[in-house]
Write a protein that holds these residues in place. Structure first.
Motif, PDB file in Angstrom:
ATOM      1  N   LYS A   2      27.254  16.099  88.996  1.00 29.44           N
ATOM      2  CA  LYS A   2      28.068  17.066  89.733  1.00 29.44           C
ATOM      3  C   LYS A   2      29.467  16.511  89.968  1.00 29.44           C
ATOM      4  CE  LYS A   2      28.245  20.127  93.649  1.00 29.44           C
ATOM      5  NZ  LYS A   2      29.356  20.821  93.120  1.00 29.44           N
ATOM      6  N   GLN A   5      31.526  16.984  86.913  1.00 34.64           N
ATOM      7  CA  GLN A   5      31.907  18.386  86.747  1.00 34.64           C
ATOM      8  C   GLN A   5      33.037  18.752  87.708  1.00 34.64           C
ATOM      9  OE1 GLN A   5      28.121  20.275  87.304  1.00 34.64           O
ATOM     10  NE2 GLN A   5      27.610  20.215  85.114  1.00 34.64           N
ATOM     11  N   ASP A   6      32.980  18.239  88.930  1.00 34.31           N
ATOM     12  CA  ASP A   6      34.057  18.481  89.899  1.00 34.31           C
ATOM     13  C   ASP A   6      35.365  17.866  89.423  1.00 34.31           C
ATOM     14  OD1 ASP A   6      32.284  19.839  91.511  1.00 34.31           O
ATOM     15  OD2 ASP A   6      32.015  18.182  92.931  1.00 34.31           O
ATOM     16  N   GLN A   7      35.283  16.648  88.902  1.00 39.29           N
ATOM     17  CA  GLN A   7      36.479  15.974  88.378  1.00 39.29           C
ATOM     18  C   GLN A   7      37.070  16.755  87.211  1.00 39.29           C
ATOM     19  OE1 GLN A   7      38.047  13.918  89.968  1.00 39.29           O
ATOM     20  NE2 GLN A   7      37.172  11.907  90.110  1.00 39.29           N
ATOM     21  N   LYS A  10      38.905  19.793  88.408  1.00 38.21           N
ATOM     22  CA  LYS A  10      40.214  19.439  88.967  1.00 38.21           C
ATOM     23  C   LYS A  10      41.226  19.152  87.865  1.00 38.21           C
ATOM     24  CE  LYS A  10      38.562  17.582  93.351  1.00 38.21           C
ATOM     25  NZ  LYS A  10      38.409  16.393  94.187  1.00 38.21           N
TER      26      LYS A  10
END
Length: 138
Positions: A2, A5-7, A10
């Motif tokens: 996760k 995926q967040d990185q 961004k």
């Protein structure tokens, strides 16, 4: 997973902001290194200080009543210098105080021609500090 995926999200958002800004400002041309965008704050601009250090920031300006020594207006901009800041400062003063000042003093950063024209049109008695030019006649 996760976190990755967040990185990635961004990074994609930052890339999109860069592409949109590039198209808006330069329409297909490369962005000047001095106009880089911060990935953390896409509205901040790169600004330098004496000594060669650079950082992402905003520029804040205040207008102070000379007699009472109180702040009568303020505004924030993305411009690293004062060249485009006189009209926003006058607007902020007008919005806050309900009128323009009779007199105004500013440093030489506000000196370019557009600012002089804005001052002349406003009817303000203005005093701008200008750099002293030394002329040598041969």
């Amino acid at each position: 997973m996760k976190f990755n995926q967040d990185q990635l999200a961004k990074i994609k958002a930052a890339k999109q902001a860069l592409d949109e800004r590039k198209e808006q400002l330069n329409s297909g041309k490369d962005i000047d290194d001095k106009k880089q965008i911060s990935f953390a704050d896409t509205e901040a601009r790169i600004m330098g200080k004496k000594g060669g250090s650079f950082y992402y920031a905003y520029n804040t300006r205040i207008s102070v009543d000379a007699d009472l020594q109180i702040i009568v207006a303020q505004h924030v901009s993305q411009n690293a210098n004062d060249k485009q800041e006189l009209e926003p400062a006058l607007k902020a003063i007008q919005d806050t105080a309900g009128r323009l000042p009779e007199q105004l003093s500013a440093d030489n950063g506000y000196f370019p021609g557009d600012n002089l024209q804005a001052l002349e049109q406003s009817g303000i008695d203005a005093y701008l500090a200008i750099a002293i030019l030394r002329t040598v006649l041969i």
